[in-house]
Design an enzyme around this catalytic site. Structure first.
Site, mmCIF file in Angstrom:
data_model
loop_
_atom_site.group_PDB
_atom_site.id
_atom_site.type_symbol
_atom_site.label_atom_id
_atom_site.label_comp_id
_atom_site.label_asym_id
_atom_site.label_seq_id
_atom_site.Cartn_x
_atom_site.Cartn_y
_atom_site.Cartn_z
ATOM 1 N N TYR A 101 0.729 -0.861 -0.205
ATOM 2 C CA TYR A 101 0.148 0.102 -0.273
ATOM 3 C C TYR A 101 0.637 0.829 0.163
ATOM 4 O O TYR A 101 2.249 0.983 0.687
ATOM 5 C CB TYR A 101 -1.036 -0.123 0.669
ATOM 6 C CG TYR A 101 -1.538 1.416 1.521
ATOM 7 C CD1 TYR A 101 -3.504 1.126 0.749
ATOM 8 C CD2 TYR A 101 -1.276 2.531 1.876
ATOM 9 C CE1 TYR A 101 -3.450 2.799 1.164
ATOM 10 C CE2 TYR A 101 -2.540 3.630 2.061
ATOM 11 C CZ TYR A 101 -2.942 3.662 1.819
ATOM 12 O OH TYR A 101 -4.267 4.486 1.411
ATOM 13 N N GLU A 189 -3.498 7.077 -4.269
ATOM 14 C CA GLU A 189 -2.879 6.187 -3.290
ATOM 15 C C GLU A 189 -3.127 4.963 -4.225
ATOM 16 O O GLU A 189 -3.613 4.778 -5.307
ATOM 17 C CB GLU A 189 -4.201 6.113 -2.451
ATOM 18 C CG GLU A 189 -4.798 4.698 -1.328
ATOM 19 C CD GLU A 189 -6.271 4.764 -0.977
ATOM 20 O OE1 GLU A 189 -6.085 4.565 0.114
ATOM 21 O OE2 GLU A 189 -6.972 3.803 -1.800
#
Ligand code: GDP
Ligand code: MN
Length: 377
Positions: A101, A189
């Site tokens: 992530y 993101e």
């Protein structure tokens, strides 16, 4: 303004961030030819603005162009969550070893950008943030210096990386930070940031939100009606108004964010429920007209409550706009109003003589009357 995955990935591509090979398709036939071009197993990814597509069944795999065409045909035109799938992204299927992530967002507490990176990415990252926050490495960024190379390397070391991998990931972070700043994003993101079985980093997903107040200088992004939750919210934005849909039956029109929130609290306090609220701060003749028009067009509204207090935005000017709207639209639901501040006496006369609307002397009595009428209907 939220971008679709394929739009976010285009920004990544320009920024030199590795993304899977692929293109977006609007028809099953296009999906076929893109899959044929790629020439190996592909992923068919529904393009909607909400996340969690994997879990909702919006991500499919296909091992041939025929299969890609079939999967695209099934997805296109379907509803996923609350959105219609109008496009699918066809991409080479990655050989995933790990799902990480990586994101940049704005940390309101620190007053600057924040880097977040973790080796535990994928679909359940929110749960990891709650249950094992120590698995997420963060760096606070000074907006004037930007992300410093030492910070990017420090984050990579904190993840346990060594050797080449440190500079590889650090360089990817710096590139992503440049995208974040260049496009005035409030979020970029990458989840998952894939580590392939060959050990390469590839951005398998892209979530980008452009800061709405910067859209005036980010001309390539146009916030059309499909980017709003509600058609009225879009129409309101065209007049510089903020409209938010709620689940009660009192339509709320107020000037100023603070007065709006107070009014919503008062409604709840007196036992009512707002159907929506529309904030028309800096009210003018014209936007007062449209504010009432938009609130009245919400079918859940059983009574309209208007509460304004203006010094520069004059009560009499607001009242002229409201009177015109009432004359033209002939609302079927009752209107309860407290309109105060500069020009209050004029406002009282205008509304009473033109449309027979009596103003309440203060907000408490107006809210109580609106709640009573909403309950009675
Ligand atoms: P989201 O659910 O809307 O966040 O969509 P993502 O793009 O993140 O995809 C969800 C999940 O699908 C990922 O976490 C992966 O596990 C899987 N996935 C997506 N693309 C690929 C791919 O190219 N190869 C493989 N094996 N899995 C993929
Ligand atoms: Mn994702």
């Amino acid at each position: 303004m939220k971008l679709y995955e394929y739009e976010g990935k285009e920004l990544f591509r320009r920024g030199g961030i590795p993304i899977p090979r692929g293109r977006v398709a609007s028809t099953a036939e296009e999906a076929y030819s893109i899959a044929a071009e790629i020439g190996k197993e592909v992923v068919v990814k529904s393009q909607i603005l909400q996340g969690g597509r994997g879990k909702a069944g919006g991500i499919k795999f296909a091992s041939s162009p025929e299969e890609a065409k079939a999967r695209a045909g099934e997805l296109l035109g379907q509803k996923l969550k609350t959105e219609e799938i109008k496009k699918v992204l066809i991409e080479e299927k990655l050989d995933i070893a790990e799902e990480w992530y990586l994101s940049f967002t704005v940390d309101p507490a620190a007053g600057g950008p924040l880097l977040m990176v973790s080796r535990s990415g994928g679909v359940d990252v929110e749960e990891i943030a709650l249950k094992s926050p120590e698995r997420i490495v963060t760096e606070k960024i000074n907006i004037f210096y930007g992300l410093m190379p030492f910070q990017a390397r420090r984050a990579a070391f904190a993840l346990g990386l060594e050797g080449n991998k440190v500079s590889e990931l650090a360089s990817l972070m710096l590139k992503l930070y440049r995208v974040f700043r260049q496009y005035d994003a409030e979020l970029v993101e990458v989840n998952p940031l894939v580590v392939t079985s060959e050990g390469e980093f590839i951005a398998a997903d892209a979530k980008v939100i452009i800061y709405d107040n910067a859209l005036y200088r980010q001309k390539e992004f146009v916030k059309g009606p499909e980017r709003f939750e509600d058609e009225r919210e879009y129409r309101a934005s065209q007049y510089g108004l903020s409209y938010v849909k709620l689940d009660g039956n009192i339509g709320v029109l107020c000037t100023g964010a603070g007065l709006t929130m107070t009014t919503l609290d008062l409604i709840t306090y007196y036992g009512g429920r707002p159907a929506n609220f529309l904030e028309f701060g800096g009210a003018t003749y014209k936007n007062s007209y449209y504010a009432l028009e938009i609130v009245l067009s919400d079918p859940d509204v059983k009574v309209v409550l208007i509460n304004t207090f203006g010094l520069v935005a004059r009560a009499d000017v607001i009242s002229e706009g409201l009177a015109q709207a009432i004359e033209e639209l002939k609302p079927k639901v009752p209107i309860v109003a407290s309109i105060r501040g500069t020009g209050e006496e004029e406002a009282r006369k205008i509304l009473e003589s033109r449309v027979g609307l009596k103003l309440f002397p203060n907000v408490e009595t107006a809210v109580q009357e609106a709640v009573r009428l909403a309950g009675a209907s």
